[in-house]
Design an enzyme around this catalytic site. Structure first.
Site, mmCIF file in Angstrom:
data_model
loop_
_atom_site.group_PDB
_atom_site.id
_atom_site.type_symbol
_atom_site.label_atom_id
_atom_site.label_comp_id
_atom_site.label_asym_id
_atom_site.label_seq_id
_atom_site.Cartn_x
_atom_site.Cartn_y
_atom_site.Cartn_z
ATOM 1 N N SER A 277 -7.332 -1.472 6.541
ATOM 2 C CA SER A 277 -8.071 -0.612 5.624
ATOM 3 C C SER A 277 -9.580 -0.716 5.905
ATOM 4 C CB SER A 277 -7.698 -0.971 4.181
ATOM 5 O OG SER A 277 -8.095 0.049 3.318
ATOM 6 N N ASP B 189 0.541 7.114 3.581
ATOM 7 C CA ASP B 189 -0.838 6.677 3.392
ATOM 8 C C ASP B 189 -1.727 7.923 3.385
ATOM 9 O OD1 ASP B 189 -3.390 5.656 3.583
ATOM 10 O OD2 ASP B 189 -2.962 4.325 5.283
ATOM 11 N N HIS C 7 0.151 2.680 2.065
ATOM 12 C CA HIS C 7 -1.042 1.889 2.406
ATOM 13 C C HIS C 7 -0.797 0.433 1.989
ATOM 14 C CE1 HIS C 7 -5.208 2.028 3.728
ATOM 15 N NE2 HIS C 7 -5.588 1.291 2.704
#
Ligand SMILES: *[C@@H]1O[C@H](CO)[C@@H](O)[C@H](O)[C@H]1NC(C)=O
Ligand SMILES: *[C@@H]1O[C@H](CO)[C@@H](O)[C@H](O)[C@H]1NC(C)=O
Ligand SMILES: *[C@@H]1O[C@H](CO)[C@@H](O)[C@H](O)[C@H]1NC(C)=O
Length: 335
Positions: A174, A275, A305
């Site tokens: 991320s 995601d 995610h």
């Protein structure tokens, strides 16, 4: 895939993600600050485990790099029983996710993920505590990343006898995936004595832009990175006066640098079909390829995610073994 389709994941995973989402809302104040005091009560931390025998074959400790801005890392070393045959272990320098605003190497999901990496490959893992937004904006995070590399280059001994600093990988998920891209570009301009970056492990990196992608719109209610969250984090991260087409965010966009001549490490890129950031990540993939870089894409259509917070998901173990193969390949290429 219709807009109503849901990932086939357990109730447990789904509710854990919702809890993380709620933490984001209750700690964010209306004046765009984060209530760190409240956050400390709910972001459960775990202490390092200096004794490796009892804790799954991995020992860990915290090392201060620069106390002026609290740059430190958690070091994970596999115990000798799991690594007797290997005298020189690769080093993974890991940057955690959390929108540049949340979490740390001692947060539960990252402590356990790094422990898993350390034991599985095996590798020495350095999990970096970098400065967070909104208190510290761009480029503090990238500067911390580069300072970290310089520190390791000058202080190899802190990593222990089995570390081989000529086999370094940058890894991050991320916001950490965004960070490693920019740290790799900055590192290519440095002259290190020993340290050598030989690969990038980019897990669902956080990129964006002014335009809304199809996946952002289709998955706008995804728990961890809905647009209101990602927009807020970009707003707090980017310098005043710039928008999401800034080169740190819209990485392959109109303001991006030409990386075709940058000595960029070979990359393994992980994406998930559920995601919201997946379309941005695929553009990053295409851009790297167009710039002549070597990049391998792993796509799990059914994953959300941060799915790797859950070590029991089969995709998490599949991913671990893909990373292992990738690392092996880079190390063989060196010789
Ligand atoms: C934001 O609000 C909190 C709580 O009301 C306050 O303590 C803090 O000083 C404020 N910060 C700024 C920058 O206005
Ligand atoms: C530590 O960080 C400060 C800035 O926060 C910097 O001025 C200083 O040079 C750093 N120390 C080292 C040893 O790099
Ligand atoms: C970056 O910005 C431009 C201009 O707004 C846009 O066309 C493009 O789709 C954006 N994203 C990427 C990944 O290039």
């Amino acid at each position: 895939m219709s807009s109503t389709s849901k990932p086939n994941i357990s109730w447990m995973v789904r509710s854990s993600m919702s809890i993380l989402s709620i933490i984001f809302y209750i700690t964010r104040r209306s004046n765009d600050t984060i209530n760190r005091r409240l956050l400390r009560l709910i972001d459960w931390k775990i202490s390092p485990n200096p004794n490796s025998k009892s804790i799954n074959g991995v020992s860990s400790s915290d090392v201060m790099v620069n106390s002026t801005h609290n740059l430190w890392f958690r070091l994970f070393i596999p115990s000798s029983t799991t690594s007797t045959a290997i005298s020189s272990l690769p080093v993974i320098i890991f940057f955690h996710g959390g929108g540049f605003a949340y979490l740390s190497p001692s947060s539960i999901p990252y402590h356990f993920l790094c422990q898993l990496f350390c034991r599985s490959f095996p590798a020495i893992v350095v999990s970096v505590n970098y400065r967070l937004i909104p208190e510290h904006r761009f480029p503090s995070q990238y500067e911390d990343g580069l300072e970290m590399l310089k520190f390791l280059d000058r202080n190899i001994d802190v990593l222990g006898k089995s570390a081989d600093i000529t086999k370094c990988f940058l890894a991050g998920d991320s916001a950490g995936g965004n960070l490693i891209h920019h740290v790799a570009v900055r590192a290519s301009l440095e002259k290190f004595q020993m340290l050598k970056l030989i690969g990038l492990i980019s897990m669902q990196p956080y990129f964006g832009g002014e335009e809304r992608t199809k996946s952002e719109i289709r998955l706008k209610r995804a728990p961890l990175c809905s647009m209101d969250k990602t927009d807020w984090c970009w707003k707090m991260f980017l310098p005043d006066g710039s928008n999401r087409d800034h080169e740190s965010c819209n990485v392959s966009g109109p303001n991006a640098m030409d990386i075709s001549k940058v000595d960029y490490p070979n990359t393994l890129l992980l994406v998930g079909g559920f995601d919201p950031l997946v379309d941005w990540q695929k553009r990053y993939y295409e851009w790297l390829r167009k710039s002549g870089k070597e990049v391998e894409l792993i796509e799990y259509a059914n994953m959300i995610h941060c799915f790797y917070y859950f070590p029991d998901l089969p995709e998490t173990s599949q991913f671990i073994s893909k990373v292992k193969d990738f690392m092996m390949k880079q190390m063989v290429n060196m010789n």
